[in-house]
Structures are given as structure tokens and as C-alpha cells.
Design a protein around this motif. Structure first.
Motif, PDB file in Angstrom:
ATOM      1  N   LEU A 101       0.823  -1.203   0.000  1.00 16.96           N
ATOM      2  CA  LEU A 101       0.000   0.000   0.000  1.00 16.96           C
ATOM      3  C   LEU A 101       0.861   1.258   0.000  1.00 16.96           C
ATOM      4  O   LEU A 101       0.595   2.222  -0.731  1.00 16.96           O
ATOM      5  CB  LEU A 101      -0.938  -0.016   1.211  1.00 16.96           C
ATOM      6  N   THR A 102       1.911   1.264   0.808  1.00 16.46           N
ATOM      7  CA  THR A 102       2.815   2.406   0.847  1.00 16.46           C
ATOM      8  C   THR A 102       3.427   2.654  -0.530  1.00 16.46           C
ATOM      9  O   THR A 102       3.477   3.794  -1.012  1.00 16.46           O
ATOM     10  CB  THR A 102       3.928   2.159   1.878  1.00 16.46           C
ATOM     11  N   LEU A 103       3.857   1.585  -1.187  1.00 20.33           N
ATOM     12  CA  LEU A 103       4.473   1.729  -2.514  1.00 20.33           C
ATOM     13  C   LEU A 103       3.465   2.270  -3.528  1.00 20.33           C
ATOM     14  O   LEU A 103       3.812   3.116  -4.362  1.00 20.33           O
ATOM     15  CB  LEU A 103       5.013   0.374  -2.994  1.00 20.33           C
ATOM     16  N   VAL A 104       2.234   1.801  -3.457  1.00 24.74           N
ATOM     17  CA  VAL A 104       1.210   2.267  -4.400  1.00 24.74           C
ATOM     18  C   VAL A 104       0.963   3.762  -4.219  1.00 24.74           C
ATOM     19  O   VAL A 104       0.975   4.530  -5.190  1.00 24.74           O
ATOM     20  CB  VAL A 104      -0.107   1.491  -4.218  1.00 24.74           C
ATOM     21  N   PHE A 105       0.756   4.190  -2.983  1.00 28.20           N
ATOM     22  CA  PHE A 105       0.439   5.611  -2.788  1.00 28.20           C
ATOM     23  C   PHE A 105       1.626   6.506  -3.157  1.00 28.20           C
ATOM     24  O   PHE A 105       1.439   7.555  -3.775  1.00 28.20           O
ATOM     25  CB  PHE A 105      -0.040   5.864  -1.355  1.00 28.20           C
ATOM     26  N   LEU A 106       2.851   6.090  -2.817  1.00 25.90           N
ATOM     27  CA  LEU A 106       4.014   6.890  -3.201  1.00 25.90           C
ATOM     28  C   LEU A 106       4.153   6.965  -4.723  1.00 25.90           C
ATOM     29  O   LEU A 106       4.632   7.960  -5.256  1.00 25.90           O
ATOM     30  CB  LEU A 106       5.303   6.307  -2.600  1.00 25.90           C
ATOM     31  N   SER A 107       3.708   5.934  -5.403  1.00 29.15           N
ATOM     32  CA  SER A 107       3.866   5.881  -6.859  1.00 29.15           C
ATOM     33  C   SER A 107       2.739   6.576  -7.621  1.00 29.15           C
ATOM     34  O   SER A 107       2.884   6.860  -8.806  1.00 29.15           O
ATOM     35  CB  SER A 107       3.946   4.417  -7.328  1.00 29.15           C
ATOM     36  N   ASP A 253       3.699   0.018 -16.934  1.00 32.34           N
ATOM     37  CA  ASP A 253       4.316   1.296 -16.595  1.00 32.34           C
ATOM     38  C   ASP A 253       4.322   1.481 -15.071  1.00 32.34           C
ATOM     39  O   ASP A 253       5.337   1.881 -14.487  1.00 32.34           O
ATOM     40  CB  ASP A 253       3.541   2.428 -17.274  1.00 32.34           C
ATOM     41  N   LEU A 254       3.192   1.172 -14.448  1.00 33.99           N
ATOM     42  CA  LEU A 254       3.129   1.247 -12.989  1.00 33.99           C
ATOM     43  C   LEU A 254       4.164   0.309 -12.359  1.00 33.99           C
ATOM     44  O   LEU A 254       4.933   0.726 -11.482  1.00 33.99           O
ATOM     45  CB  LEU A 254       1.727   0.872 -12.492  1.00 33.99           C
ATOM     46  N   MET A 255       4.197  -0.932 -12.810  1.00 36.50           N
ATOM     47  CA  MET A 255       5.105  -1.897 -12.186  1.00 36.50           C
ATOM     48  C   MET A 255       6.572  -1.466 -12.345  1.00 36.50           C
ATOM     49  O   MET A 255       7.375  -1.604 -11.425  1.00 36.50           O
ATOM     50  CB  MET A 255       4.895  -3.294 -12.781  1.00 36.50           C
ATOM     51  N   ALA A 256       6.914  -0.919 -13.517  1.00 39.85           N
ATOM     52  CA  ALA A 256       8.298  -0.480 -13.738  1.00 39.85           C
ATOM     53  C   ALA A 256       8.666   0.650 -12.786  1.00 39.85           C
ATOM     54  O   ALA A 256       9.794   0.712 -12.275  1.00 39.85           O
ATOM     55  CB  ALA A 256       8.471  -0.028 -15.189  1.00 39.85           C
ATOM     56  N   ASN A 257       7.701   1.522 -12.523  1.00 39.65           N
ATOM     57  CA  ASN A 257       7.991   2.651 -11.636  1.00 39.65           C
ATOM     58  C   ASN A 257       7.988   2.236 -10.165  1.00 39.65           C
ATOM     59  O   ASN A 257       8.829   2.693  -9.385  1.00 39.65           O
ATOM     60  CB  ASN A 257       7.006   3.794 -11.897  1.00 39.65           C
TER      61      ASN A 257
ATOM     62  N   MET B   1      -5.093   8.849 -14.746  1.00 38.53           N
ATOM     63  CA  MET B   1      -4.334   7.620 -14.469  1.00 38.53           C
ATOM     64  C   MET B   1      -2.839   7.835 -14.594  1.00 38.53           C
ATOM     65  O   MET B   1      -2.122   6.984 -15.100  1.00 38.53           O
ATOM     66  CB  MET B   1      -4.778   6.507 -15.416  1.00 38.53           C
ATOM     67  N   LYS B   2      -2.395   8.999 -14.142  1.00 35.38           N
ATOM     68  CA  LYS B   2      -0.956   9.281 -14.193  1.00 35.38           C
ATOM     69  C   LYS B   2      -0.257   8.724 -12.952  1.00 35.38           C
ATOM     70  O   LYS B   2      -0.907   8.460 -11.930  1.00 35.38           O
ATOM     71  CB  LYS B   2      -0.725  10.781 -14.280  1.00 35.38           C
ATOM     72  N   LEU B   3       1.043   8.605 -13.045  1.00 33.61           N
ATOM     73  CA  LEU B   3       1.847   8.230 -11.891  1.00 33.61           C
ATOM     74  C   LEU B   3       2.273   9.502 -11.162  1.00 33.61           C
ATOM     75  O   LEU B   3       2.150  10.602 -11.687  1.00 33.61           O
ATOM     76  CB  LEU B   3       3.078   7.440 -12.353  1.00 33.61           C
ATOM     77  N   SER B   4       2.789   9.353  -9.953  1.00 30.90           N
ATOM     78  CA  SER B   4       3.214  10.527  -9.199  1.00 30.90           C
ATOM     79  C   SER B   4       4.476  11.120  -9.818  1.00 30.90           C
ATOM     80  O   SER B   4       5.286  10.418 -10.430  1.00 30.90           O
ATOM     81  CB  SER B   4       3.469  10.159  -7.737  1.00 30.90           C
ATOM     82  N   ASP B   5       4.650  12.420  -9.644  1.00 33.25           N
ATOM     83  CA  ASP B   5       5.861  13.078 -10.146  1.00 33.25           C
ATOM     84  C   ASP B   5       7.098  12.489  -9.475  1.00 33.25           C
ATOM     85  O   ASP B   5       8.139  12.321 -10.100  1.00 33.25           O
ATOM     86  CB  ASP B   5       5.790  14.582  -9.857  1.00 33.25           C
ATOM     87  N   ARG B   6       6.962  12.173  -8.176  1.00 34.58           N
ATOM     88  CA  ARG B   6       8.151  11.712  -7.446  1.00 34.58           C
ATOM     89  C   ARG B   6       8.681  10.399  -8.000  1.00 34.58           C
ATOM     90  O   ARG B   6       9.874  10.224  -8.161  1.00 34.58           O
ATOM     91  CB  ARG B   6       7.873  11.624  -5.944  1.00 34.58           C
TER      92      ARG B   6
END
Lengths: 399, 399
Positions: A101-107, A253-257, B1-6
């Protein structure tokens, strides 16, 4: 030498803050029925420790950042039972569902971005979202209505230009509310309409009662690119202390980030991943037995609660929690009374007051959550104590 | 559905990005000397697995959020050897030093706050600081000078009104630079003068050679309220795959706030904490042997490096890394050449190019880090291959 604004804005756990008072009661010999925490008493399947004891590498080296490939494969096989075809690259092993969950929200979350969450919610979501400088946008639900939230009009009312995602726990903690297929369709359509991510925390997936179907948001192909599933061995296999969960998404894209952050923390513990690999391979017979036990506990708990005059709740369909509205003005005050003043045969009871599960100020003061993680007899006795405690509380002049 | 800037601003691990190329080389039967990663080959002490095998609780339940009390006590005893008197409340057990670092930055850094870090730095610091929306303010160090950074004037030059803390790895990764008592005094005075936190990552504490004293920033009483120590069993006990570390501070306000996040993620894995408890109790004899082995490897590695014409480095005093300036313009290009083109007896070598260890654009292109985690013979051969590879690289017309 100041602390960050984000950490100062966080609250202390509303579930754990009464622990010192409980410790005092125990020190005087009082027995407390702990209905306040989601720690199951089910024995952890022996394959977990057996497989760990078989680990024989001389050097306990770093594992791969995405997780042990054999654990990923074990998870892939498990999800085939849900007609889902996952690939290793879709799965990141994490330190419990919490790290996922932490990783998802940070991402996903930029400072100020909003996450739609049904309230009452699992309180640690607030912490995880605050850690990413995000904001919870609550959709209020009600005891009278079984805490349902899959209504398009209520979801629509929560959308702003800052809405980034909808975050769901299904079956639900703290309410036990479980989504039907029609409900899930509403959520999917809503997310597509507003271009939102769907975060589906499904760690209670198998805790579905009365013959309800076990489901996953991973079964909806039209939202496959926007769904993120959180899974964990903690509740399902009564292995909370292993801290093994995972994050699953078909969005490359999400998984790579997410992997950029996951590589920073290097990897999850190897031994626990070895044990988890064995757990995910357990067949249905293990869980059928566990589910029957929890369903019995739920039935007993619900019956006992309904005997308390003025309690409002519907029988929940999943997970192992019941949230209900109580015939008192403030369940935190009631809990203090139960821990400090009320005793029957030197016994009392503890639950989680619900105010900390709401983002909207003022809500939840007269609600509480119980976890039916004790055996049926103890659940009945614990809730009987709750009813008698309320009588005593009112007799003492409290409202 | 974008990713975070960080997360989009984060880089992929500069250490791991050449792994696919290495896998291709191995697939053709080439032996690679892996001097690129800090994974020791030292056998994990057997007490680790033995104590885990003795775990006999039927339910693997959640542990306390701060960690197992017996592990905290084991750590307290260990630090008595450094004349430090810790209390359980000063210690939070974490999932490796990595989680401890994440918790510290989330708890101290507001978006845009600056962290003073000597460059080259352990690259994952950039990830941890970016996760908290912070910024690295580098103090550049130089191969010619043994990568020293404890100069008051250079530190002063990095201070701005956004400076929140100074972050140190001592002994250092990637440089092996180790602080003297005088150096530590400079850091302490600097932090006091500018009211900064001191984050002291001391996971390589015992890897101090040539009879150098093993130290801790926890030994300086005048900065006790501003020091945060990161410790870990990964390197010290060759237990990288256990993922057990800790965060130590005498600052009660910091610890109370860090605990808010730590409670959100619930706890660390119980079994690994049981194993770590046994490791922290090992006496000096274990580590004296390990240290002698690493000192031998360092000596062999340094001698071999000095034989390569044009290499610039001083003999490092601690940890198990050597960073040096090479007689080529770009060590990433050289590494590609070594992995794709150069072979001697079907062998080649791999290291970590240093550009990713610098925040200042353009620096580090002609530098590299080697980890002396192989036995002395293999280190000598690996570095011999590096020298011959450079000859071949230049003979092929590269600069």
C-alpha cells in the motif's frame, strides 16, 4: 531540527491507544476478551515452518527485488483458481500488504491528490496516504444500510479534479461489507468514467460467507490496466507475523515505476518468502475448514449483538469484523468505563471505537468494531459482557 | 491515471541496470567476477537458523510494532560495548536499514527540504530522499583526497535555509572512507551550529581496518538529541536476506512520531527478529575473524588496482568498497565493452560505474566502485581482468 509536517499530522493508532489501560486492568487480574484486534487464533499451517526449516543455503543473501521467483509462481497458480492469468512481471512481493500500500500511494499520489475511500475505513490507510502527502476523500456509509458504498451517485459526489484513485478493501475491514458482482461493476464503470486507478485490497478474499462467491477485481478485463490488487498471507493463512504480501498489476508502466522504489529497499526476507511459497500451494480443504469456523463465529457474534437493545447493524457477509452503531453517545467513553470500572466475574471486554475510522469530523462516535477472532463461546461471552457493560454504564448515569 | 511526479523522477538502480548484459554473457559460458555488488560470501553464523528452528509458537502472530523486546535487549547489550546506554524506547526494529532510512526521511523532510550528503553516495539514498520529496545537496569529494568530506568550509558551503540534516554513511559506501574522531567532531560542531539532524548510517561500523577504532555518533553526548543511528545485521553478520535493521535515537519526540508510521506497517517478521537476536549476541571472536579476512581482501584489491596505470585512489580504511578514478573517459562504456567484447580465458569482470552516485551532473563518469566481497585470489584475478580489459579497450581506439 523540526519534524516533517506530514508525520506531525498523523494520528496515533486509534486501535492501540487503549492498550495501556488494558494492561492496567490485566495487572489487577482481570480477564479481557480482546475483540479489538484482527489477530486470528487459527494455527498457522505447519508447511510454513517445515519449508523454512528445510532452507540450507550457507549464506543468507539478498533475494531478487521483485521477490523469489518460486513464490511468484506459487501466487500465479493460486490466482488461476480465479481464472486470472498472471505473469511474474505482474507481481511484486512486499513486506506485508502494508508495504504494498505504501508503494502504491508513493507511486500514484502527488501532494494534495485525493483518494476516494468509503468511511469507516481501515485506519492505517490514513497513515499510508498521509505518508504520500495525499488526502482521503470519504464516501460516508451507514450501519442501517450494511455500510454499502457501491452507489454511483454517492461515488460521483466525491469526485473532484484532484481525484486520482478509488481505494477499496473487499471484503471490508472494518465493516465486513462485501461487494456483489453488480457492485464491482459499478466501481469499474465509475473508475473508467473518471479515469481513476482502482486499488483493490483483497486480503480477506476467501472470507466470504453464506455461499457468496470469492472474487477479484483482477477478473474484469476492461479495467485491467487500472486495477492494482493487494494480497497477503497474514489473514488467509494466519501468518500475520511473516509480513509477506504482494502488489499485483497488469499495468507495466506502474510496475516499472514501483520497482524503482522496491529496488531501493532491496528485497523481502528470503525465509518468509520460502514459507509463503508453501502456503500459497495449500489446497481448498485448508481454507474451507477455516471459513466454516469463521462463519460460525460470525453467526454467534451477530446473534449476540442483536440481543443488546438499540444495536444497529446488518449481518456482514465477509472478512472477520462487525461494525455497528451502539446505544451510547460515545464508544470511547464506554470503553474507558469497561476497562476501568465494569467487571463481571472479574472479566471485561475490549473493542475498537470507530471514530478513528472516519475522515468526516464528528462521525463514528457511537460506533465500534469487533473482530470475531476468538472461538464461538468466547465471542458470545465477550459480547454478553459488552451488553451488561452498557447496562451498567447507563445505570451509572452515562448516555 | 498518471503516476506521481516523485516516482517518475526516480532513476532505475545504476548498479543493477547492467544485469541483463551480464546474463547474456553468462549464457554464452563466460565467467564474470562480480565486483559490482555488496553481497558478502561470508557464511551466515549458524545460530541464526538454529534459533529460528527453535521457534515453536502455534500461531505466527503480529509482533509488537517497535520490535521483539528480546531483540531490542540484544541490541542494547551490543551497544554497551561502545559505551552507549540505550533503552528499548530508543530502538525501532525495521525491515533492514532501508526501511529505517525511509522512515527517517518521511519523518523529517518536507517537500523541497535539503539533505547534505557527500558525493559519491550510496545511490539508494537518492531514492529514499526522493520518496519524501526531499533534495540531495551534495558535498563533492575527490579520489585524490581519499573522498574525505569532514571539512568545515566545504560543509558550510552546502548550507541553505532549506537544509534540514546531514546524512552520513560511516564507514562509507561507496568510498570506504572512514571518519576519524576529529572528523566526527567537525560533523557534530557543524550540525550544532546550523541546528541540523545527523543521520549516521553505521551498518559497516565493525569494518574498520589497520587497527582503526570502531566508533558511533551515539558516543557524542552534546548531539544526543539530534543523532539518528541506522544499524543492520545484513553486512555485519552476512545476513542480507534477513532484512533486519534498526533506527536508534535518544530524541523521544522523533521516536514517538516515527512510531506513527511504524504502527501503520504493523511490525517486522518475527522469525527474522528471533534470528537477529542471536546474531547480536555473538562475541568479538566472530567478527575479528571476518575483519581480518576483509582486510586481506582490501590489501590485495588495492595493490592490484595500483598496478593498473593511471588509477587514482587512496587505500580506504573501512567498509568493503573501493571507489577510484580510472584512466578512461567513461566507465559505463568500459563496462559495456567488458561485458560484450572483452574476454580472457573466457572470463571478464563487472563493477559499479560511479556516475549514478553523484548528484552533480557530469561527475563520476570516469570513476567506478568495486566491492571486495570475493576471496583474495578472486579479487586479484578480477582486478587483473579489469586492467587487461582497459588495455584492450584502449587498443580498440576508445578513450
Amino acid at each position: 531540527m523540526k519534524l516533517s509536517d506530514r508525520v506531525q499530522a498523523m494520528q496515533n493508532s486509534p486501535i492501540r491507544k487503549f492498550n495501556p489501560m488494558a494492561a492496567e486492568a490485566k495487572a489487577t487480574g482481570t480477564k479481557i476478551y480482546h475483540l479489538n484486534i484482527g489477530q486470528p487464533d487459527i494455527v498457522t499451517p505447519s508447511v510454513f515452518m517445515e519449508s523454512i526449516k528445510g532452507f540450507d543455503q550457507k549464506v543468507l543473501a539478498y533475494a531478487e527485488s521483485p521477490g523469489l521467483p518460486e513464490l511468484q509462481d506459487s501466487i500465479i497458480d493460486y490466482f488461476k483458481g480465479f481464472d486470472m492469468n498472471l505473469d511474474r512481471k505482474d507481481i511484486l512481493i512486499t513486506s506485508g500488504g502494508s508495504e504494498a500500500l505504501t508503494l502504491v500511494f508513493l507511486s500514484l499520489i502527488n501532494p494534495g491528490d485525493e483518494v476516494i475511500v468509503a468511511e469507516p475505513y481501515y485506519t492505517n490507510y490514513l497513515t499510508f496516504i498521509q505518508a504520500a502527502d495525499g488526502v482521503i476523500k470519504p464516501v460516508t456509509t451507514y450501519a442501517e444500510d450494511g455500510y454499502k458504498y457501491a452507489y454511483m451517485d454517492r461515488l460521483e459526489a466525491a469526485v473532484t479534479e484532484k481525484t486520482k484513485m478509488i481505494s477499496i478493501v473487499n471484503p471490508g475491514n472494518p465493516t465486513g461489507c462485501i461487494l456483489s458482482r453488480e457492485d464491482m461493476r459499478v466501481i469499474c464503470d465509475f473508475a473508467k468514467k473518471h479515469d481513476l486507478w482502482i486499488l483493490a485490497d483483497e486480503v480477506y478474499r476467501e472470507f466470504a460467507y453464506d455461499g457468496r462467491e470469492m472474487t477479484s477485481f483482477g477478473q474484469y478485463d476492461d479495467v485491467a490496466d487500472r486495477v492494482i490488487i493487494i494480497d497477503s498471507i497474514s489473514k488467509r493463512f494466519s501468518a500475520c507475523g511473516a509480513r509477506i504480501g504482494c502488489l499485483i498489476s497488469k499495468n507495466a508502466d506502474l510496475m516499472a515505476n514501483v520497482m524503482k522504489i522496491a529496488m531501493g529497499r532491496l528485497c523481502c526476507p528470503t525465509l518468509e518468502m520460502v514459507g509463503a511459497t508453501a502456503l500459497y500451494k495449500l489446497d481448498d480443504s485448508f481454507f474451507n475448514e477455516v471459513r466454516a469456523e469463521y462463519e460460525k463465529r460470525r453467526n454467534v457474534s451477530y446473534e449476540a449483538l442483536k440481543k443488546i437493545p438499540g444495536v444497529v447493524c446488518e449481518q456482514p457477509g465477509g472478512a472477520f469484523y462487525i461494525t455497528c452503531k451502539m446505544p451510547v453517545e460515545n464508544t470511547e467513553d464506554l470503553l474507558v468505563f469497561l476497562l476501568k470500572e465494569f467487571r463481571e466475574n472479574n472479566e471485561t471486554v475490549m473493542y475498537a471505537p470507530a471514530e478513528g475510522f472516519y475522515a468526516t469530523p464528528g462521525l463514528g462516535k457511537n460506533e465500534l468494531r469487533i473482530a470475531y477472532i476468538l472461538n464461538a463461546d468466547d465471542m458470545a461471552r465477550g459480547i454478553e459482557l459488552l451488553g451488561k457493560g452498557i447496562e451498567a454504564y447507563k445505570a451509572a448515569g452515562h448516555k
